[in-house]
Design a protein around this motif. Structure first.
Motif, PDB file in Angstrom:
ATOM      1  N   PRO A   1       4.954  -3.259  -2.715  1.00  0.00           N
ATOM      2  CA  PRO A   1       5.942  -4.311  -2.959  1.00  0.00           C
ATOM      3  C   PRO A   1       7.118  -4.133  -1.992  1.00  0.00           C
ATOM      4  N   LEU A   2       7.833  -5.178  -1.723  1.00  0.00           N
ATOM      5  CA  LEU A   2       8.870  -5.159  -0.693  1.00  0.00           C
ATOM      6  C   LEU A   2       9.924  -4.078  -0.919  1.00  0.00           C
ATOM      7  N   LEU A   3      10.449  -3.977  -2.134  1.00  0.00           N
ATOM      8  CA  LEU A   3      11.507  -2.988  -2.382  1.00  0.00           C
ATOM      9  C   LEU A   3      11.010  -1.559  -2.185  1.00  0.00           C
ATOM     10  N   ASP A   4       9.748  -1.307  -2.494  1.00  0.00           N
ATOM     11  CA  ASP A   4       9.195   0.030  -2.255  1.00  0.00           C
ATOM     12  C   ASP A   4       8.966   0.250  -0.763  1.00  0.00           C
ATOM     13  N   ALA A   5       8.576  -0.796  -0.060  1.00  0.00           N
ATOM     14  CA  ALA A   5       8.278  -0.664   1.366  1.00  0.00           C
ATOM     15  C   ALA A   5       9.534  -0.391   2.190  1.00  0.00           C
ATOM     16  N   ILE A   6      10.656  -0.969   1.830  1.00  0.00           N
ATOM     17  CA  ILE A   6      11.864  -0.768   2.639  1.00  0.00           C
ATOM     18  C   ILE A   6      12.700   0.403   2.152  1.00  0.00           C
ATOM     19  N   GLY A   7      12.349   1.008   1.042  1.00  0.00           N
ATOM     20  CA  GLY A   7      13.107   2.143   0.527  1.00  0.00           C
ATOM     21  C   GLY A   7      12.583   3.461   1.069  1.00  0.00           C
ATOM     22  N   ASN A   8      13.232   4.530   0.668  1.00  0.00           N
ATOM     23  CA  ASN A   8      12.813   5.876   1.036  1.00  0.00           C
ATOM     24  C   ASN A   8      12.682   6.658  -0.263  1.00  0.00           C
ATOM     25  N   PRO A   9      11.537   6.536  -0.956  1.00  0.00           N
ATOM     26  CA  PRO A   9      11.426   7.132  -2.292  1.00  0.00           C
ATOM     27  C   PRO A   9      11.548   8.658  -2.298  1.00  0.00           C
ATOM     28  N   ARG A  10      11.105   9.326  -1.250  1.00  0.00           N
ATOM     29  CA  ARG A  10      11.231  10.787  -1.219  1.00  0.00           C
ATOM     30  C   ARG A  10      12.700  11.193  -1.148  1.00  0.00           C
ATOM     31  N   ARG A  11      13.439  10.498  -0.311  1.00  0.00           N
ATOM     32  CA  ARG A  11      14.862  10.827  -0.215  1.00  0.00           C
ATOM     33  C   ARG A  11      15.588  10.450  -1.501  1.00  0.00           C
ATOM     34  N   ASP A  12      15.240   9.308  -2.073  1.00  0.00           N
ATOM     35  CA  ASP A  12      15.856   8.915  -3.344  1.00  0.00           C
ATOM     36  C   ASP A  12      15.587   9.966  -4.417  1.00  0.00           C
ATOM     37  N   ALA A  13      14.343  10.458  -4.477  1.00  0.00           N
ATOM     38  CA  ALA A  13      13.994  11.485  -5.468  1.00  0.00           C
ATOM     39  C   ALA A  13      14.760  12.777  -5.184  1.00  0.00           C
TER      40      ALA A  13
ATOM     41  N   HIS B   1      -1.235 -12.811  -3.321  1.00  0.00           N
ATOM     42  CA  HIS B   1      -0.581 -11.909  -4.291  1.00  0.00           C
ATOM     43  C   HIS B   1       0.867 -12.272  -4.581  1.00  0.00           C
ATOM     44  N   GLY B   2       1.461 -13.144  -3.789  1.00  0.00           N
ATOM     45  CA  GLY B   2       2.841 -13.556  -4.026  1.00  0.00           C
ATOM     46  C   GLY B   2       3.832 -12.568  -3.436  1.00  0.00           C
ATOM     47  N   PRO B   3       5.121 -12.946  -3.388  1.00  0.00           N
ATOM     48  CA  PRO B   3       6.144 -12.101  -2.756  1.00  0.00           C
ATOM     49  C   PRO B   3       6.458 -10.820  -3.530  1.00  0.00           C
ATOM     50  N   ALA B   4       6.088 -10.753  -4.790  1.00  0.00           N
ATOM     51  CA  ALA B   4       6.335  -9.539  -5.574  1.00  0.00           C
ATOM     52  C   ALA B   4       5.137  -8.598  -5.547  1.00  0.00           C
ATOM     53  N   GLY B   5       4.055  -8.997  -4.894  1.00  0.00           N
ATOM     54  CA  GLY B   5       2.852  -8.171  -4.859  1.00  0.00           C
ATOM     55  C   GLY B   5       2.929  -7.075  -3.818  1.00  0.00           C
ATOM     56  N   ALA B   6       1.940  -6.202  -3.859  1.00  0.00           N
ATOM     57  CA  ALA B   6       1.858  -5.090  -2.911  1.00  0.00           C
ATOM     58  C   ALA B   6       1.205  -5.591  -1.628  1.00  0.00           C
ATOM     59  N   VAL B   7       1.962  -6.347  -0.829  1.00  0.00           N
ATOM     60  CA  VAL B   7       1.434  -6.951   0.389  1.00  0.00           C
ATOM     61  C   VAL B   7       2.210  -6.531   1.638  1.00  0.00           C
ATOM     62  N   PHE B   8       3.283  -5.771   1.485  1.00  0.00           N
ATOM     63  CA  PHE B   8       4.132  -5.418   2.614  1.00  0.00           C
ATOM     64  C   PHE B   8       3.754  -4.027   3.117  1.00  0.00           C
ATOM     65  N   LEU B   9       3.489  -3.923   4.404  1.00  0.00           N
ATOM     66  CA  LEU B   9       3.107  -2.655   5.012  1.00  0.00           C
ATOM     67  C   LEU B   9       4.262  -2.170   5.883  1.00  0.00           C
ATOM     68  N   LEU B  10       4.848  -1.069   5.488  1.00  0.00           N
ATOM     69  CA  LEU B  10       5.882  -0.436   6.302  1.00  0.00           C
ATOM     70  C   LEU B  10       5.167   0.439   7.314  1.00  0.00           C
TER      71      LEU B  10
ATOM     72  N   GLY C   1       3.973   3.305   9.302  1.00  0.00           N
ATOM     73  CA  GLY C   1       3.997   4.726   8.981  1.00  0.00           C
ATOM     74  C   GLY C   1       3.480   5.034   7.592  1.00  0.00           C
ATOM     75  N   ARG C   2       3.280   4.030   6.776  1.00  0.00           N
ATOM     76  CA  ARG C   2       2.715   4.234   5.439  1.00  0.00           C
ATOM     77  C   ARG C   2       1.281   3.732   5.429  1.00  0.00           C
ATOM     78  N   ALA C   3       0.493   4.299   4.535  1.00  0.00           N
ATOM     79  CA  ALA C   3      -0.938   4.017   4.552  1.00  0.00           C
ATOM     80  C   ALA C   3      -1.317   2.758   3.781  1.00  0.00           C
ATOM     81  N   GLN C   4      -0.595   2.436   2.732  1.00  0.00           N
ATOM     82  CA  GLN C   4      -0.980   1.342   1.847  1.00  0.00           C
ATOM     83  C   GLN C   4       0.110   0.282   1.789  1.00  0.00           C
TER      84      GLN C   4
END
Length: 152
Positions: free
Chosen positions: A55-67, A38-47, A49-52
């Motif tokens: 992408p890297l930037l989504d995996a290392i961020g905290n979207p709930r806190r950002d929202a 899938h390449g480095p921009a694909g949805a391949v990174f598993l943080l 505590g997360r189920a799925q």
């Protein structure tokens, strides 16, 4: 993943965020096969505590806190705009009140009863020796012209 849970799992928060991650380490795992596929921009990174995978930037961020932070900023901005509007309304009211007070203080012509305009009011004011520069300080400009023309 279970052996390292104490290092990465956040603590529940009461103010709208799901977890606080202060002093926690985000652990991201990636499989080389998925990375090649899938390449480095694909949805391949598993943080952990997360189920799925994400992408890297989504995996290392905290979207709930950002929202939640975005919502807090929007509320603060709305409060600030309302405060600024309130200040503008108060300033306009104060300016109108001062204009009305100035209008009420302006002298009235003894000839016709009209209020003096600012320029006429200035000319009719007493000078240093408490004597007006004007020969007819109690008449408006039109009545003064009539009085001067009638005297000539």
């Amino acid at each position: 993943m279970e052996l390292t849970r104490h290092l990465w799992q956040g603590e529940r928060a009461e103010n709208g965020h799901h977890h606080y991650y202060d002093e926690k380490i985000p652990i991201v795992a990636v499989g080389l096969r998925n990375l090649r596929q899938h390449g480095p921009a694909g949805a391949v990174f598993l943080l952990f505590g997360r189920a799925q995978p994400q992408p890297l930037l989504d995996a290392i961020g905290n979207p709930r806190r950002d929202a939640a932070d975005d919502r807090a900023r929007e509320r603060a901005s709305a409060r600030h705009e309302e405060y600024q509007a309130q200040l503008r309304r108060l300033a306009q009211g104060q300016a109108a009140k001062q204009a009305a007070e100035r209008e009420a203080r302006s002298p009235v012509c003894t000839g016709c009863g009209a209020r003096f305009i600012d320029e006429r009011w200035e000319v009719a004011q007493p000078t240093d020796w408490n004597t007006p520069d004007d020969g007819h300080p109690h008449l408006c400009a039109a009545c003064k012209e009539k009085a001067v023309a009638g005297r000539a």
